[in-house]
Design an enzyme around this catalytic site. Structure first.
Site, mmCIF file in Angstrom:
data_model
loop_
_atom_site.group_PDB
_atom_site.id
_atom_site.type_symbol
_atom_site.label_atom_id
_atom_site.label_comp_id
_atom_site.label_asym_id
_atom_site.label_seq_id
_atom_site.Cartn_x
_atom_site.Cartn_y
_atom_site.Cartn_z
ATOM 1 C CB SER A 64 -0.913 -0.005 1.226
ATOM 2 O OG SER A 64 -0.129 0.180 2.383
ATOM 3 C CE LYS A 65 -0.273 7.269 -2.618
ATOM 4 N NZ LYS A 65 0.571 6.697 -3.652
ATOM 5 N NE ARG A 66 0.698 0.177 6.154
ATOM 6 C CZ ARG A 66 1.387 -0.854 6.564
ATOM 7 N NH1 ARG A 66 2.598 -0.691 7.064
ATOM 8 N NH2 ARG A 66 0.874 -2.077 6.501
ATOM 9 N N GLY A 81 5.778 3.090 0.438
ATOM 10 C CA GLY A 81 6.644 3.963 -0.354
ATOM 11 C C GLY A 81 6.123 4.175 -1.755
ATOM 12 C CD GLU A 120 2.988 6.048 -5.913
ATOM 13 O OE1 GLU A 120 2.706 6.801 -4.973
ATOM 14 O OE2 GLU A 120 2.608 4.855 -5.976
#
Ligand code: GLU
Length: 474
Positions: A245-247, A249, A255
């Site tokens: 997930s986003k957390r 990185g 991205e």
């Protein structure tokens, strides 16, 4: 005569993303496995855009998918198929299932369905409708949904190339809605019809679709179509074992691009997430295509390992054409607000071979070429300026400047030899003038070794920077 079984036909795989505005790295890995398997077998890799969610499926969101696959270098065969445009065909198959008695009209009203849902939940069973075996003479004059007449007992087996044989109790599967009462096809119907019509032999996708495979198997059988080979891939997890997930990185292809990873890195590294060839960390596309077999994919979730990813990226950064890397670095520098001048791209390309060995990403590569792009006179660190102002050092540097001015072979070996000879003739070690020379050449920015720095800068720029340091503007 029935069509040959999927395993006897030339392989046709597909990636079927729903445009959401971003391309998840898991989708990239799914695309990769489909692409590799098609290339391995000499088959075809197709693209289907599942654009039935009209609000999310904007042109821009579709473009993200096309761009993402192109950036990743996963070329698809044949024209992309757009699912929404095929709704009439999906309705046609629903009508065929109705005609065959494999589906039925469900006239339940929304409030009746809601009440049945609650009863079913309370009784721990799946939703059932009273219209499954209704006499046509009782059909009311209103809109109806079309439901699949699924088997009520027994089991549906999904023989999965990754998960093995997965058994589903039919009693636990409700009669799937094929067409909603507004006539719109549902996801499971559309996927089966499209995969069938596209001649897909192997459905390779994320294991969040495993239970859909059971439902889809029932549709295939109801139509008398061959069931494709299923292969459901484990999820990609973050280093801590939780779903990516986003957390962690980064999670989208863009991205990873923005973080300075090369597409060939992702192709190589993502292949290692769930599949591998012994302990090989590095392999080419051709090797991966030669070795890849969907049956070798492991079923446990794969963990993203940043250190390994960086290692692979460093490998490909060292392998890439400097001109190509220079283009990427120039883009990064521009995004940082650095104004590039005429000739800077060539200067970056010339500098890259001297700085890339330690670079884990193209962002680091961009940091490492900054010294070369500085404009004379450089802002030499205070400490160096003070040292160069001392008479002994000033004299030594003047001699060094003369020696370097006489170097005929302005290259790493030529400059190394000149520096060595100068140190010898002065009877001193490199440490007595190297750091100051470096600061004069780089303005204190990180730079490669002296000979590399001067080779990258070229003769005129190198000598000019030394001259500037020797006679700073008052
Ligand atoms: N559109 C689905 C998704 O993005 C994939 C469907 C499939 O691969 O069968 O999850």
């Amino acid at each position: 005569m029935s069509a040959p079984a999927p395993t006897d036909r030339p392989v046709r795989t597909r990636i079927a993303p729903s445009p959401t505005g971003m391309m998840h790295i898991g989708t990239a890995r799914t695309a990769l496995f489909n692409w590799l398997y098609a290339r391995h077998t000499g088959g075809k890799f197709l693209l289907r855009v599942e654009d039935t969610d009209r609000e999310r499926s904007t042109d821009a969101a579709v473009q993200v998918i096309l761009d993402g696959l192109k950036w990743l270098g996963m070329d698809w065969d044949e024209a992309p198929v757009f699912q929404f445009a095929r709704a009439d065909r999906h309705r046609e198959v629903a009508a065929e299932l109705l005609a065959k008695g494999e589906a039925y009209r469900d006239y339940m009203l929304p409030e009746e369905l809601e009440a049945e849902r609650e009863r079913a939940r309370a009784e721990g069973r799946v939703v059932r409708t009273p219209w499954r075996d209704a006499d046509p003479s009782t059909w009311p004059d209103r809109a109806y949904a079309v439901r699949l007449k699924s088997p009520l007992d027994g089991e549906t087996i999904v023989a999965d190339a990754v998960k093995g044989e997965v058994r589903f109790q039919n009693a636990g599967l409700d009669d799937l809605i094929l067409l909603r009462s507004d006539g719109n096809p549902t996801y499971n119907l559309a996927v089966v019809v499209d995969d069938h019509d596209m001649g897909i032999t192997h459905v390779i996708r994320g294991d969040d679709h495993l239970s859909n495979a059971a439902r889809q198997t029932i549709i295939y059988k109801a139509m008398g179509w061959d069931v494709p080979v299923w292969a459901h891939l484990p999820m990609i997890h973050g280093p801590d074992g939780a779903k990516l997930s986003k957390r962690h990185g980064a999670q989208s292809v863009t991205e990873f691009d923005d973080m300075g990873y090369l597409p060939e890195t992702l192709r190589n590294y993502l292949a290692k997430l769930g599949w591998g060839h012994g302990d090989d960390e590095i392999f080419s596309d051709a090797q991966a295509a030669e070795w890849f077999d969907i049956h070798d994919v492991v079923s446990a979730p794969a963990r993203l390992d940043w250190a390994k990813l960086n290692h692979v990226n460093n490998h490909y950064i060292r392998l890439a054409e400097p001109e190509r890397l220079a283009g990427l670095v120039a883009k990064i520098l521009k995004s940082r607000g650095v104004a590039l001048k005429q000739g800077d791209a060539a200067l970056i390309a010339r500098t890259i071979p001297f700085v890339r060995d330690g670079a884990k990403t193209t962002l680091e590569l961009a940091d490492a070429v900054v010294f070369a792009l500085k404009v004379r006179p450089l802002d030499v660190p205070e400490k160096t300026r003070t040292q160069l102002a001392e008479p002994e050092m000033a004299e030594r540097f003047t001699k060094l400047r003369t020696a370097l001015g006489e170097v005929a072979d302005w290259s790493v070996p030529g400059l190394e030899e000149s520096l060595r000879k100068f140190a010898e003739s002065e009877g001193i070690g490199l440490g007595k003038f190297g750091p100051q020379l470096r600061a004069a050449l780089s303005g204190g920015a990180p730079a490669p070794d002296l000979a590399g720095t001067m080779t990258a800068l070229g003769r005129d720029e190198s000598l000019g920077r030394i001259d500037d340091a020797l006679s700073p503007a008052a």
